[in-house]
Design a protein around this motif. Structure first.
Motif, PDB file in Angstrom:
ATOM      1  N   LEU B  99       0.839  -1.198   0.000  1.00 12.38           N
ATOM      2  CA  LEU B  99       0.000   0.000   0.000  1.00 12.38           C
ATOM      3  C   LEU B  99       0.877   1.252   0.000  1.00 12.38           C
ATOM      4  O   LEU B  99       0.623   2.220  -0.731  1.00 12.38           O
ATOM      5  CB  LEU B  99      -0.895  -0.031   1.247  1.00 12.38           C
ATOM      6  N   ASP B 100       1.930   1.228   0.800  1.00 14.02           N
ATOM      7  CA  ASP B 100       2.837   2.369   0.890  1.00 14.02           C
ATOM      8  C   ASP B 100       3.546   2.600  -0.450  1.00 14.02           C
ATOM      9  O   ASP B 100       3.611   3.730  -0.942  1.00 14.02           O
ATOM     10  CB  ASP B 100       3.858   2.086   1.998  1.00 14.02           C
ATOM     11  N   SER B 103       1.120   3.755  -3.208  1.00 12.63           N
ATOM     12  CA  SER B 103       0.723   5.125  -2.933  1.00 12.63           C
ATOM     13  C   SER B 103       1.862   6.079  -3.280  1.00 12.63           C
ATOM     14  O   SER B 103       1.651   7.129  -3.879  1.00 12.63           O
ATOM     15  CB  SER B 103       0.325   5.199  -1.456  1.00 12.63           C
ATOM     16  N   LYS B 104       3.104   5.707  -2.927  1.00 16.80           N
ATOM     17  CA  LYS B 104       4.231   6.609  -3.200  1.00 16.80           C
ATOM     18  C   LYS B 104       4.616   6.632  -4.682  1.00 16.80           C
ATOM     19  O   LYS B 104       4.993   7.670  -5.212  1.00 16.80           O
ATOM     20  CB  LYS B 104       5.431   6.204  -2.347  1.00 16.80           C
ATOM     21  N   LEU B 107       0.588   7.523  -6.619  1.00 17.64           N
ATOM     22  CA  LEU B 107      -0.457   8.435  -6.163  1.00 17.64           C
ATOM     23  C   LEU B 107       0.068   9.726  -5.550  1.00 17.64           C
ATOM     24  O   LEU B 107      -0.694  10.612  -5.235  1.00 17.64           O
ATOM     25  CB  LEU B 107      -1.364   7.734  -5.140  1.00 17.64           C
ATOM     26  N   SER B 108       1.369   9.838  -5.336  1.00 15.50           N
ATOM     27  CA  SER B 108       1.842  11.073  -4.691  1.00 15.50           C
ATOM     28  C   SER B 108       3.160  11.516  -5.310  1.00 15.50           C
ATOM     29  O   SER B 108       3.657  10.926  -6.268  1.00 15.50           O
ATOM     30  CB  SER B 108       1.975  10.844  -3.195  1.00 15.50           C
ATOM     31  N   TYR B 156      -4.199   7.365   4.189  1.00 15.77           N
ATOM     32  CA  TYR B 156      -4.599   7.155   2.785  1.00 15.77           C
ATOM     33  C   TYR B 156      -6.034   7.641   2.546  1.00 15.77           C
ATOM     34  O   TYR B 156      -6.899   6.872   2.124  1.00 15.77           O
ATOM     35  CB  TYR B 156      -4.487   5.659   2.424  1.00 15.77           C
ATOM     36  N   ASN B 158      -7.181   9.408   0.268  1.00 14.82           N
ATOM     37  CA  ASN B 158      -7.609   9.389  -1.134  1.00 14.82           C
ATOM     38  C   ASN B 158      -8.049   7.999  -1.608  1.00 14.82           C
ATOM     39  O   ASN B 158      -8.419   7.816  -2.760  1.00 14.82           O
ATOM     40  CB  ASN B 158      -6.509   9.948  -2.047  1.00 14.82           C
ATOM     41  N   LEU B 159      -7.964   7.014  -0.719  1.00 16.06           N
ATOM     42  CA  LEU B 159      -8.414   5.668  -1.105  1.00 16.06           C
ATOM     43  C   LEU B 159      -9.710   5.327  -0.370  1.00 16.06           C
ATOM     44  O   LEU B 159      -9.895   5.704   0.789  1.00 16.06           O
ATOM     45  CB  LEU B 159      -7.353   4.620  -0.741  1.00 16.06           C
TER      46      LEU B 159
END
Lengths: 354, 482
Positions: B99-100, B103-104, B107-108, B156, B158-159
């Motif tokens: 997930l990290d 996301s990195k 998503l960011s 998180y 945004n999820l």
């Protein structure tokens, strides 16, 4: 407490718990299911034809002793029409084979089967004792395994048999499936669950005990009062295989069907077509005529290393390159006699009982 | 066997292979060649700056080819999935790191990939290392749902979080939500190898938790319970992926976990579906006409050790998965102990296992899907089983209650073995005639099959069952002399 009734015949008193299924059954039903399962295995794979000459690879241990007994029983009960022989290999390890070979000789008399004992010394000019004295205790299983496989084929050719049966049991096969996956040995993984292995020029080999649990083989020997020798090789340092075997025993304790489940898995998959296409094609050894993946077969490579005092050349690439750098093999080194597939007539006299 | 012979590595040092050095090149990072290495990954060392790139490259390599069309294989920082992405999150190490990383990476801001100093001046090593925390704080199992919810809200936002519980598999409401086919509840008799099934009325058992407990307590071994939980989780996620119109389901299975799973799957008889352990395409409702949902494991090149270090350097909070009481005695736990132990002395083993299994394919064409795990169904399983281990000398018969059909031919080898294979320490508390409910998808498959049978027979509903020996004797009794 009332005695347990056999789960199969629902009649006699159950005296054992079957390792393979956990069912509590009587002695007669155990003999029946054990023998019938071996018969089913033989039938399903169409292992034999009437009139086949079949050599039983006999070490004097539990597997081959029970195999000889069961094959003789089934041959008579179902009229397979087989000519059965005993074939033993003497590796030349002092104190290791002596007692076991005595068992084989007794089996020869009990079952009236001809026996041939072939020694490493006779075939390669080296005993395992001498090999170990040269190479130490590391890697000697490689020599013994390669030499034994070829010795069995050559012994079978001398007896002019069509087929060698070995006592590999379900535990051995499950362990080999796991080992080959963990070692990444794709070629062996592809064939280790096959009941029959046969190259173009080699003698057919099969494992009728493929689905028989080791514990049940011991149980069968115990109830049939068959005697055998349990001798651990004094030179076997295969620690990796030891790990795999311990793991398998743990799995079996957690769920006894694990052994057969692993074999089922091994039979359910195969090597992908595109991977198989890149594997080396089988050829014949230029020196001894035995099947080989390279110009020289593994046994000739190992023997050349021993003869030239560089035994590691059959084990590591680096040592092989060093050997190659020293030039071609001299003419005076000992080599293995050229392999002659069965010709139709036995080339040796075999020991038979009166 | 005597202790001083036969390759006992503890006694015969000469008998064992020389152990390779942990790193056999140099202590400098293999990538930048400047910084001192901080982690050894299979004999190569990486520094703290190069490690994130290593992980993100591995994730992208495992993920992007399965999502982006071929022409999109450039290094663009985007995923072009045809539907939504569903990420399975258990709170364990692998899914936390997945997930990290996702996301990195996607998503960011890319700079976030570099590990930040998470210490805030607090000591994190020595006696403050997490390994020194008391392990057994509680002996019973804890519900981690709230912890997961608050983690998602904190990190998180945004999820979207969809909470799933194991009992949902037995909950008609959930089944209706995911658009499952209407079906009646079906239960089986696990005391018989043929696994005869029958309909049960909703009033018999309506509470999903009660049904889940009844299902798990009917299983004969700890191995079977682990297997059932894994299958329920996988199918709950896949059905949810369909509901959320996701084209891909991502799981945080690391290379170490994948190898453990491959070996335990083989040990449980799952060889025919070995490919599906690494990656699978699932057709909702077993219909090949619908678009498949792809189950991908983007962490399958990253070892557990790399995951742990990533979590440590990034101060990721790993909620942890609850260990099931008794789970230690199952094949999955035994395999984990074995592989993790082996990895210490033979660090390449886990990658060898995964690479070897990637070269395998099923030997035969599948004849459909298993109604329980929905993985490919191998032909001839029951015939094979009865040939190699004889379990009965006379045919078995179902209990007297009306039955639908035997489940055995509709199950894959692994599921059938799970339900029937016993050990000396069998834990099932079921007795004959006490029905074991099935998850809704399995009931739906059975109902559908029975409807097809009924249609084939001209519209009448037929019940198929095996005829017992006593019933046969009753029918012909007057003709028997004894």
């Amino acid at each position: 407490m009332a005695p347990k009734i056999c789960a199969l015949c629902q009649n006699a008193k159950a005296i054992l718990k079957r390792p393979k299924t956990g069912q509590q059954i009587c002695k007669d039903c155990f003999f029946y299911v054990f023998e019938t399962e071996v018969h089913n295995t033989i039938n399903e794979a169409k292992l034999f034809s009437r009139g086949d000459r079949v050599a039983i690879g006999a070490s004097g241990g539990k597997d081959s002793t029970v195999l000889a007994y069961v094959l003789k029983t089934l041959n008579e009960r179902y009229d397979y029409g087989l000519n059965l022989f005993l074939l033993s290999i003497d590796e030349g390890i002092t104190g290791y084979r002596d007692d076991s070979l005595e068992t084989v000789k007794r089996n020869q008399q009990q079952y009236s089967m001809p026996l041939k004992i072939l020694s490493y010394d006779e075939l390669y000019g080296w005993t395992m004792d001498r090999i170990v004295s040269q190479i130490g205790k590391k890697n000697n299983c490689t020599f013994c395994g390669v030499f034994r496989r070829q010795a069995l084929d050559r012994g079978a050719a001398l007896l002019n048999v069509d087929h060698i049966v070995t006592g590999h049991n379900a535990d051995d096969i499950a362990e080999t499936v796991l080992m080959n996956i963990m070692r990444g040995d794709i070629a062996r993984l592809g064939r280790c669950t096959s009941i029959v292995t046969q190259g173009e020029d080699t003698i057919k080999r099969s494992k009728p005990f493929k689905y028989a649990y080791e514990k049940e083989i011991v149980m069968y020997a115990y109830f049939k009062k068959l005697d055998y020798f349990s001798t651990e090789c004094i030179y076997s340092p295969d620690a990796y295989r030891g790990h795999a075997r311990t793991f398998l025993k743990d799995l079996e304790a957690a769920r006894p069907s694990a052994i057969i489940d692993i074999i089922h898995s091994g039979e359910a998959f195969e090597i992908r077509e595109e991977i198989r296409a890149n594997q080396k094609a089988q050829q014949t050894c230029t020196r001894c005529g035995y099947m080989s993946s390279n110009d020289l077969c593994k046994a000739c490579t190992l023997l050349e290393g021993l003869e030239r005092g560089m035994a590691a050349s059959g084990i590591t690439d680096r040592a092989r390159k060093k050997l190659d750098a020293e030039g071609p093999a001299p003419d005076n080194i000992r080599t293995i006699p050229f392999f002659q597939p069965p010709s139709g007539h036995p080339l040796v006299a075999v020991e038979t009982t009166a | 066997m005597s202790a001083d012979a036969c390759g006992n590595p503890a006694v015969e040092t000469e008998a064992t292979m020389d152990r390779r050095l942990k790193y056999d090149r140099s202590k400098a990072c293999i990538k930048c060649k400047i910084n001192a290495g901080r982690i050894v990954v299979r004999h190569a060392v990486y520094c703290k700056d190069c490690f994130p790139t290593l992980l993100s490259t591995k994730v992208k390599r495992s993920l992007e080819p399965h999502i982006n069309p071929r022409t999109e294989l450039s290094r663009r920082k985007s995923l072009k999935a045809s539907g939504n992405l569903l990420i399975g999150f258990s709170g364990g190490l692998g899914s936390t790191v997945l997930l990290d990383l996702i996301s990195k990476i996607y998503l960011s801001n890319r700079n976030e990939l570099r590990p930040q100093d998470p210490t805030d001046g607090k000591a994190r090593g020595g006696k403050d290392h997490p390994r020194n925390e008391p392990v057994w704080q509680k002996a019973s199992m804890t519900d981690r749902g709230d912890e997961i919810k608050s983690l998602m809200q904190d990190k998180y936002q945004n999820l979207e979080l969809i909470a799933l519980r194991l009992e949902d598999a037995f909950d008609r409401k959930w089944w209706d939500q995911v658009g499952g086919r209407a079906s009646t509840d079906v239960a089986i008799d696990v005391t018989n190898e043929d696994l005869y099934s029958r309909s049960i009325s909703t009033s018999d058992m309506s509470d999903p938790i009660q049904k889940l407990r009844s299902y798990l307590s009917a299983l004969p071994t700890h191995t079977a319970i682990d297997n059932a939980i894994r299958t329920l989780t996988r199918l709950l996620l896949l059905h949810t992926a369909r509901r959320t119109q996701s084209s891909h389901l991502l799981l945080g299975t690391s290379l170490t976990s994948l190898s453990i799973r491959l070996i335990s799957s083989i040990s449980e008889g799952g060889g025919f579906a070995i490919r599906e352990e690494a990656q699978e395409e699932w057709h909702p409702g077993n219909s090949s006409s619908s678009l498949p949902i792809r189950l991908i494991r983007p962490m399958q090149e990253i070892t557990m050790k790399e995951c742990s270090l990533w979590a440590w350097w990034n101060d990721l909070y790993v909620i942890g998965k609850e260990k099931r009481p008794g789970g230690k005695q199952g094949i999955a736990a035994l395999t984990k102990d074995f592989i993790v132990g082996l990895e210490r002395d033979y660090p390449s083993t886990v990658s060898t296992i995964a690479r070897t299994c990637a070269k395998l394919a099923p030997k035969a064409e599948a004849v459909g899907s298993c109604i329980l795990c929905e993985r490919p169904l191998q032909p001839g399983v029951q015939e094979w089983k009865s040939r190699i281990s004889i379990r009965a000398t006379a045919p078995s018969s179902p209990s007297s209650a009306p039955v639908l059909r035997s489940l055995a031919p509709l199950l894959c080898y692994s599921c059938h073995t799970s339900l029937t294979s016993r050990s000396s320490k069998s834990i099932s508390t079921k007795s004959e005639n006490s029905p074991t409910p099935l998850p809704f998808w399995a009931s739906a498959h059975l109902n559908a099959l029975n409807t097809v049978n009924a249609k084939d027979e001209g519209g009448d509903v037929w019940i198929t069952r095996r005829v017992g020996h006593n019933e046969m004797k009753g029918a012909i009794g007057e003709f028997l002399l004894e």
